[in-house]
Design a protein around this motif. Structure first.
Motif, PDB file in Angstrom:
ATOM      1  N   ALA A 134     -50.207  76.204  30.091  1.00 20.63           N
ATOM      2  CA  ALA A 134     -49.622  76.172  31.656  1.00 20.63           C
ATOM      3  C   ALA A 134     -50.089  74.494  31.523  1.00 20.63           C
ATOM      4  O   ALA A 134     -50.844  73.894  31.009  1.00 20.63           O
ATOM      5  N   GLU A 135     -48.967  73.707  31.547  1.00 16.04           N
ATOM      6  CA  GLU A 135     -49.545  72.247  31.836  1.00 16.04           C
ATOM      7  C   GLU A 135     -49.166  71.419  33.232  1.00 16.04           C
ATOM      8  O   GLU A 135     -48.261  71.128  33.246  1.00 16.04           O
ATOM      9  N   ALA A 142     -38.774  77.294  42.576  1.00 12.50           N
ATOM     10  CA  ALA A 142     -38.813  77.085  43.628  1.00 12.50           C
ATOM     11  C   ALA A 142     -40.552  76.730  43.833  1.00 12.50           C
ATOM     12  O   ALA A 142     -40.969  75.360  44.049  1.00 12.50           O
ATOM     13  N   LYS A 143     -41.760  77.135  42.717  1.00 13.78           N
ATOM     14  CA  LYS A 143     -42.976  76.242  42.345  1.00 13.78           C
ATOM     15  C   LYS A 143     -43.308  75.032  41.275  1.00 13.78           C
ATOM     16  O   LYS A 143     -43.948  74.098  41.417  1.00 13.78           O
ATOM     17  N   ASN A 144     -42.211  74.134  41.645  1.00  7.15           N
ATOM     18  CA  ASN A 144     -42.084  72.709  40.317  1.00  7.15           C
ATOM     19  C   ASN A 144     -42.517  73.156  39.279  1.00  7.15           C
ATOM     20  O   ASN A 144     -43.404  72.690  38.721  1.00  7.15           O
ATOM     21  N   ILE A 145     -42.486  74.004  38.750  1.00  2.00           N
ATOM     22  CA  ILE A 145     -42.655  75.189  37.563  1.00  2.00           C
ATOM     23  C   ILE A 145     -41.319  74.995  36.400  1.00  2.00           C
ATOM     24  O   ILE A 145     -40.675  75.884  36.767  1.00  2.00           O
ATOM     25  N   SER A 146     -41.379  74.804  35.063  1.00  3.67           N
ATOM     26  CA  SER A 146     -40.855  74.742  34.252  1.00  3.67           C
ATOM     27  C   SER A 146     -40.796  74.909  33.057  1.00  3.67           C
ATOM     28  O   SER A 146     -41.971  74.925  32.717  1.00  3.67           O
ATOM     29  N   TRP A 147     -40.604  75.472  32.011  1.00  2.00           N
ATOM     30  CA  TRP A 147     -40.400  76.312  30.300  1.00  2.00           C
ATOM     31  C   TRP A 147     -40.032  74.993  30.294  1.00  2.00           C
ATOM     32  O   TRP A 147     -39.202  74.098  30.125  1.00  2.00           O
ATOM     33  N   ASP A 190     -51.623  81.233  44.126  1.00  2.00           N
ATOM     34  CA  ASP A 190     -50.569  80.620  44.982  1.00  2.00           C
ATOM     35  C   ASP A 190     -50.803  78.554  44.830  1.00  2.00           C
ATOM     36  O   ASP A 190     -51.654  77.894  45.105  1.00  2.00           O
ATOM     37  N   LEU A 191     -50.039  78.654  43.852  1.00  2.00           N
ATOM     38  CA  LEU A 191     -50.092  77.138  43.018  1.00  2.00           C
ATOM     39  C   LEU A 191     -49.326  76.186  44.068  1.00  2.00           C
ATOM     40  O   LEU A 191     -48.414  76.843  44.488  1.00  2.00           O
ATOM     41  N   LEU A 204     -47.107  70.015  42.869  1.00  2.00           N
ATOM     42  CA  LEU A 204     -47.552  69.283  41.252  1.00  2.00           C
ATOM     43  C   LEU A 204     -46.679  69.788  40.166  1.00  2.00           C
ATOM     44  O   LEU A 204     -46.751  71.772  40.603  1.00  2.00           O
ATOM     45  N   SER A 205     -46.377  68.913  39.529  1.00  2.00           N
ATOM     46  CA  SER A 205     -45.180  70.428  38.696  1.00  2.00           C
ATOM     47  C   SER A 205     -45.681  70.608  37.341  1.00  2.00           C
ATOM     48  O   SER A 205     -47.278  69.812  36.736  1.00  2.00           O
TER      49      SER A 205
END
Length: 170
Positions: A67-68, A131-136, A152-153, A157-158
């Motif tokens: 994860a970044e 929905a949590k601003n997380i992408s592949w 609970d991120l 924050l992307s």
């Protein structure tokens, strides 16, 4: 299913049967080669094997993902999930996923990601990662790229998720 389902962590002596199951379940070699590469790189954090009457009925792996920006606990990717063709649609895959997620949470995982059918994986608590601003990092997979967030991120924050390089060869 004839006998009861027994799930345990996979062991080294299960590997030949796991590779045969992957080939049989997917009808091709790619997933078996993927798992072999993950084993070679010691990138599998958890792998579960399901047995019925002593025969391997299913397999599920949770490999390390990056994860970044980084997270405190491990970030894991669920893949592959495979069930012997004769045992499909009998709850083996669901039992593997449920057991695996329980173990991941107990072991302090920050998140688990999966690339799969949203309708299937949502019943285990997965939700679209966006929905949590997380992408592949590899591509935009829409709602098929899903997460369970144990940390609970914050949504402001992307984050980008990178699968192990072995997945790039599938």
């Amino acid at each position: 299913m004839s006998g009861p389902l027994h799930i345990r962590e996979a062991e080294a002596e299960d590997r030949a049967a796991i590779l045969a199951l992957l080939r049989d379940a997917f009808g091709r070699e790619e997933e078996a080669r993927l798992v072999e590469r993950l084993w070679t790189d010691d990138a599998v954090a958890l792998e579960l094997a399901a047995f019925i009457d002593g025969a391997l009925a299913g397999y599920c792996a949770f490999s390390l993902v990056t994860a970044e920006p980084e997270l405190e606990g491990p970030s894991l990717g669920l893949a592959p999930l495979a069930v012997a063709p004769s045992m499909q649609n009998q709850g083996v895959g669901a039992a593997l996923v449920e057991t695996g997620l329980e173990v991941c949470e107990e072991r302090g995982a920050s998140l688990v990601v999966v690339l799969g059918e949203p309708e299937y994986y949502s019943r285990f608590g997965f939700a679209p990662a966006r929905a949590k601003n997380i992408s592949w990092a590899a591509m935009d997979a829409g709602d098929a790229f899903q997460i369970i967030d144990y940390a609970d991120l914050p949504e402001n924050l992307s984050r980008r998720i990178h699968y192990h390089p072995a997945f790039q060869e599938v």
